[in-house]
Design a protein around this motif. Structure first.
Motif, PDB file in Angstrom:
ATOM      1  N   UNK A 226       0.673  -1.621  -0.282  1.00 23.17           N
ATOM      2  CA  UNK A 226       0.303  -0.526   0.181  1.00 23.17           C
ATOM      3  C   UNK A 226       0.853   1.437  -0.002  1.00 23.17           C
ATOM      4  N   UNK A 227       1.604   1.248   0.990  1.00 20.02           N
ATOM      5  CA  UNK A 227       2.795   2.304   1.056  1.00 20.02           C
ATOM      6  C   UNK A 227       3.491   2.646  -0.452  1.00 20.02           C
ATOM      7  N   UNK A 228       3.800   1.815  -1.438  1.00 17.22           N
ATOM      8  CA  UNK A 228       4.657   1.303  -2.251  1.00 17.22           C
ATOM      9  C   UNK A 228       3.336   2.160  -3.611  1.00 17.22           C
ATOM     10  N   UNK A 229       3.180   2.141  -3.565  1.00 20.09           N
ATOM     11  CA  UNK A 229       1.358   2.558  -4.341  1.00 20.09           C
ATOM     12  C   UNK A 229       1.434   4.666  -4.477  1.00 20.09           C
ATOM     13  N   UNK A 230       1.508   5.058  -2.787  1.00 18.89           N
ATOM     14  CA  UNK A 230       2.058   6.686  -2.992  1.00 18.89           C
ATOM     15  C   UNK A 230       3.803   7.095  -3.952  1.00 18.89           C
ATOM     16  N   UNK A 231       4.028   6.781  -4.577  1.00 19.73           N
ATOM     17  CA  UNK A 231       4.984   6.646  -5.393  1.00 19.73           C
ATOM     18  C   UNK A 231       4.437   7.222  -6.488  1.00 19.73           C
ATOM     19  N   UNK A 232       3.408   6.851  -6.464  1.00 27.51           N
ATOM     20  CA  UNK A 232       3.071   7.552  -7.971  1.00 27.51           C
ATOM     21  C   UNK A 232       2.898   9.462  -7.553  1.00 27.51           C
ATOM     22  N   UNK A 233       2.365   9.801  -6.835  1.00 26.24           N
ATOM     23  CA  UNK A 233       2.013  11.105  -6.497  1.00 26.24           C
ATOM     24  C   UNK A 233       3.534  11.895  -5.888  1.00 26.24           C
ATOM     25  N   UNK A 234       3.877  12.873  -6.437  1.00 24.05           N
ATOM     26  CA  UNK A 234       5.526  13.478  -6.424  1.00 24.05           C
ATOM     27  C   UNK A 234       4.985  14.056  -4.996  1.00 24.05           C
ATOM     28  N   UNK A 235       3.795  14.311  -4.136  1.00 24.02           N
ATOM     29  CA  UNK A 235       4.380  15.219  -3.392  1.00 24.02           C
ATOM     30  C   UNK A 235       4.006  14.123  -1.975  1.00 24.02           C
ATOM     31  N   UNK A 236       4.479  12.918  -2.473  1.00 23.23           N
ATOM     32  CA  UNK A 236       4.446  11.717  -1.268  1.00 23.23           C
ATOM     33  C   UNK A 236       4.981  10.614  -1.561  1.00 23.23           C
ATOM     34  N   UNK A 237       6.197  10.879  -2.403  1.00 19.44           N
ATOM     35  CA  UNK A 237       7.517  10.362  -2.372  1.00 19.44           C
ATOM     36  C   UNK A 237       8.526  10.581  -1.632  1.00 19.44           C
ATOM     37  N   UNK A 238       8.776  11.527  -0.960  1.00 22.60           N
ATOM     38  CA  UNK A 238      10.348  11.386   0.275  1.00 22.60           C
ATOM     39  C   UNK A 238       9.346  10.749   1.317  1.00 22.60           C
ATOM     40  N   UNK A 239       8.110  10.870   1.723  1.00 15.52           N
ATOM     41  CA  UNK A 239       7.564  10.587   2.565  1.00 15.52           C
ATOM     42  C   UNK A 239       7.213   8.921   2.730  1.00 15.52           C
ATOM     43  N   UNK A 240       7.406   8.690   1.667  1.00 14.39           N
ATOM     44  CA  UNK A 240       6.638   7.307   0.972  1.00 14.39           C
ATOM     45  C   UNK A 240       8.541   6.373   0.912  1.00 14.39           C
ATOM     46  N   UNK A 241       9.205   6.628   0.511  1.00 14.39           N
ATOM     47  CA  UNK A 241      10.823   6.237   0.981  1.00 14.39           C
ATOM     48  C   UNK A 241      11.362   6.094   2.332  1.00 14.39           C
ATOM     49  N   UNK A 242      10.851   7.193   2.837  1.00 16.93           N
ATOM     50  CA  UNK A 242      11.629   7.366   4.149  1.00 16.93           C
ATOM     51  C   UNK A 242      10.385   5.719   5.085  1.00 16.93           C
ATOM     52  N   UNK A 243       9.379   6.415   4.629  1.00 20.52           N
ATOM     53  CA  UNK A 243       8.154   4.929   5.064  1.00 20.52           C
ATOM     54  C   UNK A 243       8.990   3.513   4.849  1.00 20.52           C
ATOM     55  N   UNK A 244       9.223   3.254   3.690  1.00 23.05           N
ATOM     56  CA  UNK A 244       9.766   2.461   3.061  1.00 23.05           C
ATOM     57  C   UNK A 244      10.564   1.728   3.826  1.00 23.05           C
ATOM     58  N   UNK A 245      11.958   2.969   4.132  1.00 22.49           N
ATOM     59  CA  UNK A 245      12.897   2.298   5.328  1.00 22.49           C
ATOM     60  C   UNK A 245      12.302   2.265   6.748  1.00 22.49           C
TER      61      UNK A 245
END
Length: 421
Positions: A226-245
């Motif tokens: 579900x978190x990987x799916x938010x990489x589609x949205x530019x404004x969510x990219x950095x937060x999503x990468x941190x969440x994956x970590x």
């Protein structure tokens, strides 16, 4: 400070000869310990401002006998600022033996002192100050206070949880963000479910705090996809990468490596930082950090140093942090120093000396803080070069630098407590 030394000398000359002889027969402290103790004694006599500075600097020398000898008296001082400084340091040291001293400040007539005592006790699992914390569960502007919420949860009080669960889905961005941070501090499956639910209710940048919370509270099995799916949205990219970590796992690692290989410098660096958070610091990750530390953008260099400061220490990480000490921006240097504290060795001394030479005359901002933190880092290094540095720094005209060097010397020598009259 020099006047105090001269006065002490005149007083000594007035003593009877037999007293001087008796003094001469007492064991002498090592030169560096005597010098450091004298500086601190003189500073203490300067009054509340310098005393507060000594206590602030002592956070880096937990349990130091010289400071501990003063804390019980300061905790019952008539001066509220001194009691505040004392409880702040006691909370930082978190020594179980200090519980009763901190508990005694719960009824302080200074509201901030009582609140600090309640927070310090709760951080150790003691709920004696829970009523005080409940009264401060929200900030003056009506938002949940994440730290207070976490402390309440730690002592078994769930008053904040239901409110955070409701408010994390709020359309009010500030209210939602505060609630998401509170959920992180509270922890547990109910908090995790609330963060997940908020993901479907919020849109665009307002979703960022919920993404971060889900990364911290969630599990790879339930949340990576579900978190990987938010990489589609530019404004969510950095937060999503941190969440994956934060989530970790093979799927997260694979996606982060994919992003790290892309041309977007900031996103690829964030992916490297997330991998480092997972404990993955291989040649590819190190190469990304190395390149980022030479980037033309100060923001990217700062982020690289910050990620490295949080990575598990290794010779390779230390080498990159040492490289960052040569950055032209003090903010980058300050971030690197954070990662070197407690890990640097004699091999870092030339670079640390370079930082000191550049910034030790600074009076404010990141450059001032970098100079002070350089003293802290060097105080944890063993060896003659570090010893000589600290001994010289005791003479610095800036009280903070001289105090920090003096405390470092006493910590290194395990000197006995000294209580000025």
């Amino acid at each position: 400070m020099r006047a105090l030394k001269c006065g002490a000398l005149l007083f000594a000359l007035a003593l009877p000869f037999f007293v001087l002889v008796a003094c001469d027969s007492t064991p002498k402290l090592p030169e560096e310990v005597a010098k450091a103790t004298t500086l601190l004694d003189e500073g203490w006599q300067e009054g509340a401002a310098v005393q507060a500075r000594i206590l602030e600097c002592a956070v880096y020398t937990p349990g130091l006998p010289y400071v501990r000898a003063k804390l019980d008296k300061i905790a019952i001082s008539q001066v509220a600022a001194q009691r505040q400084a004392a409880v702040t340091l006691l909370n930082e040291w978190a020594d179980p033996g200090d519980i009763e001293v901190v508990r005694g400040l719960l009824g302080d007539d200074k509201e901030l002192v009582a609140l600090l005592a309640a927070r310090g006790l709760a951080s150790r699992g003691d709920g004696a100050g829970v009523e005080i914390l409940l009264g401060k569960m929200r900030t003056p502007d009506g938002l949940l206070d994440p730290e207070i919420c976490g402390l309440l949860a730690k002592v078994g009080n769930d008053a904040c949880l239901s409110e955070a669960v409701a408010e994390v889905k709020s359309k009010d961005e500030a209210k939602s963000a505060a609630a998401a941070s509170a959920l992180i501090e509270i922890g547990g499956e109910q908090a995790a479910d609330a963060a997940r639910a908020a993901l479907t209710k919020l849109r665009a940048g307002k979703r960022v705090p919920a993404i971060i919370a889900t990364g911290v509270l969630g599990t790879p099995e339930k949340d990576t996809k579900r978190i990987i799916g938010y990489l589609r949205y530019k404004e969510n990219v950095l937060a999503t990468l941190g969440a994956l970590g934060d989530l970790g796992g093979e799927k997260a690692e694979a996606k982060l490596r994919e992003v790290m290989a892309k041309k977007d410098r900031r996103a690829s660096l964030a992916a490297a930082g997330a991998l480092a958070k997972m404990g993955v610091v291989d040649a590819d990750v190190l190469a990304k950090f190395d390149a980022s530390l030479s980037d033309e953008s100060m923001a990217i260099r700062y982020e690289a140093a910050s990620f490295l400061s949080e990575a598990e220490s290794s010779p390779e990480v230390l080498a990159l942090l040492t490289k960052a000490l040569g950055d032209e921006e003090a903010k980058v240097v300050r971030a690197a120093l954070e990662g070197l504290r407690g890990h640097a060795g004699p091999e870092q001394m030339p670079a640390l000396q370079g930082v000191w030479d550049r910034y030790n005359e600074s009076m404010e901002g990141a450059s001032y803080d970098a100079a002070l933190q350089t003293v802290v880092v060097i105080s944890k290094i063993r060896g003659p070069e570090a010893d000589a540095f600290l001994l010289a720094a005791v003479d610095h005209k800036n009280w903070a630098h001289a105090i920090q060097a003096s405390l470092g010397i006493l910590e290194r020598s395990n000197a006995p407590a000294s209580e000025p009259s």
